[in-house]
Enzyme design. Structure first.
Site, PDB file in Angstrom:
ATOM      1  N   LYS A  41       0.787  -0.799   0.084  1.00 26.23           N
ATOM      2  CA  LYS A  41       0.253   0.084  -0.254  1.00 26.23           C
ATOM      3  C   LYS A  41       0.789   1.563   0.040  1.00 26.23           C
ATOM      4  O   LYS A  41       0.465   2.356  -0.665  1.00 26.23           O
ATOM      5  CB  LYS A  41      -0.759  -0.222   1.543  1.00 26.23           C
ATOM      6  CG  LYS A  41      -2.566  -1.178   1.310  1.00 26.23           C
ATOM      7  CD  LYS A  41      -3.165  -0.588   0.195  1.00 26.23           C
ATOM      8  CE  LYS A  41      -4.226  -0.965   0.113  1.00 26.23           C
ATOM      9  NZ  LYS A  41      -5.291  -0.709  -0.028  1.00 26.23           N
TER      10      LYS A  41
ATOM     11  N   GLY B 195     -15.674 -13.409   0.957  1.00 26.80           N
ATOM     12  CA  GLY B 195     -15.728 -11.983  -0.016  1.00 26.80           C
ATOM     13  C   GLY B 195     -15.975 -11.829  -1.304  1.00 26.80           C
ATOM     14  O   GLY B 195     -14.875 -11.713  -2.020  1.00 26.80           O
TER      15      GLY B 195
ATOM     16  N   GLU C  84      -9.692 -14.117  -4.271  1.00 21.71           N
ATOM     17  CA  GLU C  84     -10.476 -13.255  -3.437  1.00 21.71           C
ATOM     18  C   GLU C  84     -10.990 -14.418  -2.010  1.00 21.71           C
ATOM     19  O   GLU C  84     -10.587 -15.528  -2.330  1.00 21.71           O
ATOM     20  CB  GLU C  84     -11.928 -13.353  -3.548  1.00 21.71           C
ATOM     21  CG  GLU C  84     -11.982 -11.877  -4.811  1.00 21.71           C
ATOM     22  CD  GLU C  84     -12.956 -11.637  -5.077  1.00 21.71           C
ATOM     23  OE1 GLU C  84     -13.284 -10.584  -4.571  1.00 21.71           O
ATOM     24  OE2 GLU C  84     -13.944 -12.364  -5.333  1.00 21.71           O
TER      25      GLU C  84
ATOM     26  N   ASP D 290     -16.851 -10.837  -4.466  1.00 20.84           N
ATOM     27  CA  ASP D 290     -17.949  -9.928  -4.828  1.00 20.84           C
ATOM     28  C   ASP D 290     -17.058  -9.290  -6.224  1.00 20.84           C
ATOM     29  O   ASP D 290     -17.851  -9.481  -7.099  1.00 20.84           O
ATOM     30  CB  ASP D 290     -17.837  -8.459  -4.191  1.00 20.84           C
ATOM     31  CG  ASP D 290     -15.913  -8.354  -3.477  1.00 20.84           C
ATOM     32  OD1 ASP D 290     -15.434  -8.626  -3.133  1.00 20.84           O
ATOM     33  OD2 ASP D 290     -15.677  -6.317  -3.663  1.00 20.84           O
TER      34      ASP D 290
ATOM     35  N   SER E 229       1.447  -9.954  -1.251  1.00 16.04           N
ATOM     36  CA  SER E 229       0.762  -8.115  -0.207  1.00 16.04           C
ATOM     37  C   SER E 229       1.203  -7.763   1.260  1.00 16.04           C
ATOM     38  O   SER E 229       1.704  -6.293   1.412  1.00 16.04           O
ATOM     39  CB  SER E 229      -1.022  -8.109  -1.113  1.00 16.04           C
ATOM     40  OG  SER E 229      -1.462  -8.759  -0.100  1.00 16.04           O
TER      41      SER E 229
ATOM     42  N   SER F  52      -9.192  -0.361   6.781  1.00 13.72           N
ATOM     43  CA  SER F  52      -8.888  -0.934   7.845  1.00 13.72           C
ATOM     44  C   SER F  52      -7.414  -1.373   8.179  1.00 13.72           C
ATOM     45  O   SER F  52      -7.232  -1.505   9.305  1.00 13.72           O
ATOM     46  CB  SER F  52      -9.823  -2.532   7.505  1.00 13.72           C
ATOM     47  OG  SER F  52      -8.774  -3.267   6.096  1.00 13.72           O
TER      48      SER F  52
END
Length: 325
Positions: free
Chosen positions: A57, A212, A208, A214, A308, A82
């Site tokens: 990030k 979750g 995923e 989506d 990640s 989060s």
């Protein structure tokens, strides 16, 4: 006939890489003969758990924040997250000599909240199951005149995240497939942009948590789908709908999305710790879980995986990966 320019291009990713040089870590690419033998392919792990703030990030947050005007920087930055984007924006703000206010869920991992505060950010909490973090952050930014840097719905954020794949491909050479976690979709969008831009034939696979899904549902429906807020150990992927910008990119560039269970994520975290000697947080372990379970399907000879992040405290890690986890 008109065409819409993509929100992020390979040149944008390359530009972000130049901006991040000497600021973000060029993280290691790990190899394991044991893993290769299990998978039956040559696996190259891009270890963003060794990035500043412990996750990819920082790449996107700094790339976006560093482009703000001096006037914007003087007023400060706002974000919602989060945990990992929260830390990333807090550190980017500190590096650039400004302040950050972060909207975080009340149940965010304590280690991520403490790290965010440790970088000097002000934290505003909300209930992730009843509150709207985007609306809260936008109202806060408007009220205080802050520049809002979202965790994935931003071209400069996506371009920054794509530098992880760019570095991986520079070091490993051409790969037949690239796996990465999918939450809001920024890492996958930026990485797929870099990967397909360099090697159009590469297979891009998002992963995923089963609870979750989506993005998988959205790709199958051909439009963004909203699901109930997921309850999964992969807190970084506990989103209910993909971003609009990121989905537009991923709908065009993503070849597949596969799902893994929380138990499979735990097994992958344990494997990474015991056999690879690295600590990986649940969201970071999802692509490794997809490999170990065979969920990624038949693989080419050379495969890249973006790990990640590794932001998990010792107590939580032991809870998830211990004999009773």
């Amino acid at each position: 006939m008109t065409t819409t320019a993509p929100p992020v291009t390979l040149d944008d990713v390359r530009d972000a890489a130049a901006r991040l040089k000497g600021v973000a870590h060029r993280t290691p690419v790990l190899r394991s003969r044991t893993l290769d033998a299990i998978i039956g392919a040559e696996v190259h792990l891009k270890c963003e758990n060794f990035q500043r703030v412990g996750a990819f990030k920082f790449r996107g947050a700094y790339n976006a924040a560093s482009r703000l005007s001096p006037e914007q920087l003087s007023r400060g930055i706002a974000a919602y997250s989060s945990g990992n984007h929260a830390q990333a924006v807090a550190l980017a703000a500190r590096e650039l000599g400004t302040t950050a206010v972060i909207v975080m869920p009340e149940d965010a991992p304590p280690s991520k909240r403490a790290a965010t505060a440790g970088y000097g950010a002000e934290i505003v909490t909300y209930d992730r199951y009843t509150g709207d973090r985007v609306a809260l952050a936008e109202a806060l930014a408007d009220e205080r005149g802050l520049a809002l840097i979202p965790p994935y719905e931003h071209p400069h954020v996506m371009a920054g995240q794509g530098t992880a794949a760019l570095e991986l491909l520079e070091e490993a050479g051409e790969l037949g497939a690239l796996l990465a976690p999918v939450g809001g979709g920024g890492l996958m969008a930026g990485s797929a942009t870099a990967a397909k831009g360099l090697h159009p034939g590469i297979r891009t696979i998002g992963v995923e948590p089963e609870a979750g899904d989506d993005t998988k549902r959205s790709l199958e429906a051909g439009r963004r789908v909203t699901i109930p807020v997921p309850r999964t150990i992969a807190d970084g992927q506990a989103l209910h709908t993909p971003g609009a910008l990121t989905f537009a990119v991923n709908q065009r560039l993503l070849d597949d999305v596969v799902l893994v269970t929380d138990d499979e994520i735990r097994d992958a975290m344990r494997f990474a710790f015991e056999r690879l000697k690295i600590v990986v947080e649940p969201s970071g372990a999802t692509p490794l879980a997809a490999l170990l379970t065979g969920r990624a399907g038949p693989l080419p000879q050379r495969v890249g995986v973006i790990i990640s992040g590794g932001n998990i405290d010792a107590g939580r890690f032991a809870e998830l990966c211990g004999s009773g986890g």
